[in-house]
Design a protein around this motif. Structure first.
Motif, short mmCIF file in Angstrom:
data_model
loop_
_atom_site.label_atom_id
_atom_site.label_comp_id
_atom_site.label_asym_id
_atom_site.label_seq_id
_atom_site.Cartn_x
_atom_site.Cartn_y
_atom_site.Cartn_z
N CYS A 150 4.10 0.11 8.83
CA CYS A 150 5.46 0.36 8.35
C CYS A 150 6.37 -0.76 8.83
O CYS A 150 6.37 -1.09 10.01
N GLY A 151 7.13 -1.30 7.92
CA GLY A 151 8.13 -2.31 8.28
C GLY A 151 7.58 -3.72 8.33
O GLY A 151 8.35 -4.68 8.32
N SER A 152 6.27 -3.90 8.40
CA SER A 152 5.80 -5.29 8.47
C SER A 152 4.70 -5.65 7.46
O SER A 152 4.61 -6.80 7.06
N SER A 153 3.89 -4.69 7.01
CA SER A 153 2.84 -5.12 6.06
C SER A 153 3.39 -5.10 4.63
O SER A 153 2.87 -4.43 3.74
N LYS A 154 4.45 -5.88 4.45
CA LYS A 154 5.06 -5.98 3.12
C LYS A 154 4.35 -7.09 2.33
O LYS A 154 3.54 -7.83 2.88
N LEU A 155 4.71 -7.18 1.05
CA LEU A 155 3.97 -8.06 0.14
C LEU A 155 3.73 -9.49 0.66
O LEU A 155 2.58 -9.95 0.63
N PRO A 156 4.74 -10.22 1.15
CA PRO A 156 4.44 -11.61 1.57
C PRO A 156 3.45 -11.67 2.73
O PRO A 156 2.61 -12.57 2.79
N TYR A 157 3.54 -10.71 3.63
CA TYR A 157 2.58 -10.63 4.75
C TYR A 157 1.17 -10.41 4.19
O TYR A 157 0.20 -11.06 4.60
N ARG A 158 1.09 -9.49 3.25
CA ARG A 158 -0.24 -9.15 2.71
C ARG A 158 -0.83 -10.31 1.92
O ARG A 158 -2.04 -10.56 1.98
N GLU A 159 0.02 -11.03 1.19
CA GLU A 159 -0.50 -12.17 0.42
C GLU A 159 -1.09 -13.22 1.35
O GLU A 159 -2.14 -13.79 1.09
N GLN A 160 -0.40 -13.45 2.47
CA GLN A 160 -0.94 -14.42 3.43
C GLN A 160 -2.24 -13.91 4.03
O GLN A 160 -3.21 -14.65 4.19
N ALA A 161 -2.27 -12.62 4.37
CA ALA A 161 -3.49 -12.05 4.96
C ALA A 161 -4.67 -12.24 4.00
O ALA A 161 -5.77 -12.63 4.41
N ARG A 162 -4.44 -11.97 2.74
CA ARG A 162 -5.52 -12.13 1.76
C ARG A 162 -5.97 -13.58 1.68
O ARG A 162 -7.16 -13.88 1.64
N ARG A 163 -5.01 -14.48 1.66
CA ARG A 163 -5.39 -15.90 1.53
C ARG A 163 -6.18 -16.37 2.75
O ARG A 163 -7.02 -17.24 2.65
N PHE A 164 -5.92 -15.77 3.90
CA PHE A 164 -6.67 -16.15 5.11
C PHE A 164 -7.94 -15.34 5.28
O PHE A 164 -8.59 -15.43 6.30
N GLY A 165 -8.29 -14.57 4.27
CA GLY A 165 -9.64 -13.97 4.29
C GLY A 165 -9.72 -12.48 4.51
O GLY A 165 -10.83 -11.95 4.60
N ALA A 166 -8.57 -11.78 4.64
CA ALA A 166 -8.67 -10.32 4.74
C ALA A 166 -9.28 -9.79 3.44
O ALA A 166 -8.82 -10.14 2.35
N ASP A 167 -10.33 -8.98 3.56
CA ASP A 167 -11.00 -8.49 2.36
C ASP A 167 -10.13 -7.52 1.58
O ASP A 167 -10.16 -7.49 0.36
#
Ligand SMILES: Cc1cc2nc3c(=O)[nH]c(=O)nc-3n(C[C@H](O)[C@H](O)[C@H](O)COP(=O)(O)O)c2cc1C
Length: 338
Positions: A31-48
């Protein structure tokens, strides 16, 4: 900085036969931090897989505008699971169907939230005390959607023994969950304290569906340790990746037995910060200046120049000031490094 070339890595396992998990590292809903831009970066760095922050079933089924805004997504982050919280099977089923209709390829049910208001409604971690209700909620959601339904729980309500986690996992599996993530801390521990690897092991050996271990992963070594101790199928990372999206890459490489890469340069950190900031502005407008503050602190974590910059960022009122500070930090960090 190259992220993991995921398509080339064979799947370690699939979620519900549809979503491949290649790197064995997932990004936690927060809550409050796993918003879209955070998630896009996570995916690009390999989060499945990445997950939205939790939304409540009741406002969701009423198409509440604020709730729908929390579910903003983009094709670039797919597969993103949408996480929903509630206690009543029928309402949760309608909420799951709503999330599927919004285009999410995965629905995750929150059964671990420790917040008192949520628990009073019988939702979140309150469900940990009622395996029959866990099963009923999961079953209703699975019947309502075609996409896989996953469940995120804790190792138990209190430190009552490892049977808790196994019982909870069995209930989720019996309801038809495609995967279960276990935050290996009891509800009474909230977010701190040691993780209970014995509980993870007990749950893993109790079910056939994939089990994801979560809690306390702040480095590639932590991830290796957690998988080794728990026997689980993958790890989920929450706070450890705040301001360090490259942690997903580091963990993916370590789990694949590959050499670590050097940490990102000052330029790269500044670029990632800038990208995150612009993403927040796009998502929420000028409020992004406020939302970015805590991320900025996390990006600056452990840098010698941090206190001064964090203070200035906290005082920043405009988008232009934040942009200037990010650009200035890049130059200063280069000078410090030189
Ligand atoms: C600020 C904050 C917000 C969180 N919000 C959620 C949430 O919305 N849904 C959820 O399932 N877990 C939530 N969590 C729990 C995390 O997903 C994760 O289980 C927990 O932080 C443990 O992982 P970590 O030690 O890697 O951070 C939250 C945790 C924090 C610190």
């Amino acid at each position: 900085m190259a992220a993991e070339a995921q398509a080339e890595v064979p799947a370690a396992f699939w979620i519900g036969g549809r979503i491949p998990v290649r790197n064995r590292v997932l990004a936690a809903p927060m809550c409050g931090s796993s918003k879209l831009p955070y998630r896009e970066q996570a995916r690009r760095f390999g989060a499945d897989v990445v997950y939205t922050e939790m939304v409540k079933a009741k406002p969701l089924v009423k198409d509440d505008a604020k709730t729908l805004r929390l579910l903003a997504t983009s094709p670039g982050e797919s597969p993103c699971g949408a996480q929903v919280c509630g206690a009543e099977p029928e309402r949760m089923a309608r909420a799951a169907a709503r999330l599927e209709a919004l285009g999410f390829p995965l629905v995750d049910l929150n059964m671990g939230c420790p917040v008192r208001k949520i628990v009073r409604e019988g939702a979140g971690s309150a469900l940990l005390r009622d395996p029959a209700q866990i099963e009923a909620v999961v079953r209703a959601c699975v019947a309502a959607v075609d996409v896989p339904v996953t469940v995120k729980v804790r190792s138990g309500w209190a430190h009552q023994g490892h049977q808790d986690a196994a019982t909870i996992a069995r209930a989720a599996e019996a309801g038809g969950a495609a995967l279960i993530t276990i935050h290996a801390r009891a509800r009474e521990q909230r977010h701190d304290g040691p993780v209970d690897t014995a509980a993870l092991r007990a749950a893993k050996s109790a079910v056939a569906i994939p089990v994801v271990a979560n809690g306390g992963v702040e480095s590639a070594e932590d991830a290796l340790w957690l998988l080794r101790e728990s026997g689980c199928d993958a790890v989920m990372i929450g706070r450890g990746a705040h301001g360090r999206p490259w942690l997903f890459r580091d963990v993916a490489r370590a789990l694949a037995g590959r050499e670590p890469l050097p940490p990102p340069s000052a330029e790269e950190r500044a670029r990632l910060m800038g990208e995150h900031f612009e993403g927040l502005l796009e998502l929420v407008g000028a409020h992004g200046v406020h939302l970015f503050r805590k991320h900025a602190r996390w990006y600056f974590h452990s840098r010698p120049e941090a206190p001064e910059f964090v203070e200035r960022l906290y005082r920043a009122q405009t988008e232009a000031t934040v942009r200037e500070l990010i650009a200035g930090w890049e130059a200063l960090a280069r000078a410090c490094a030189g």
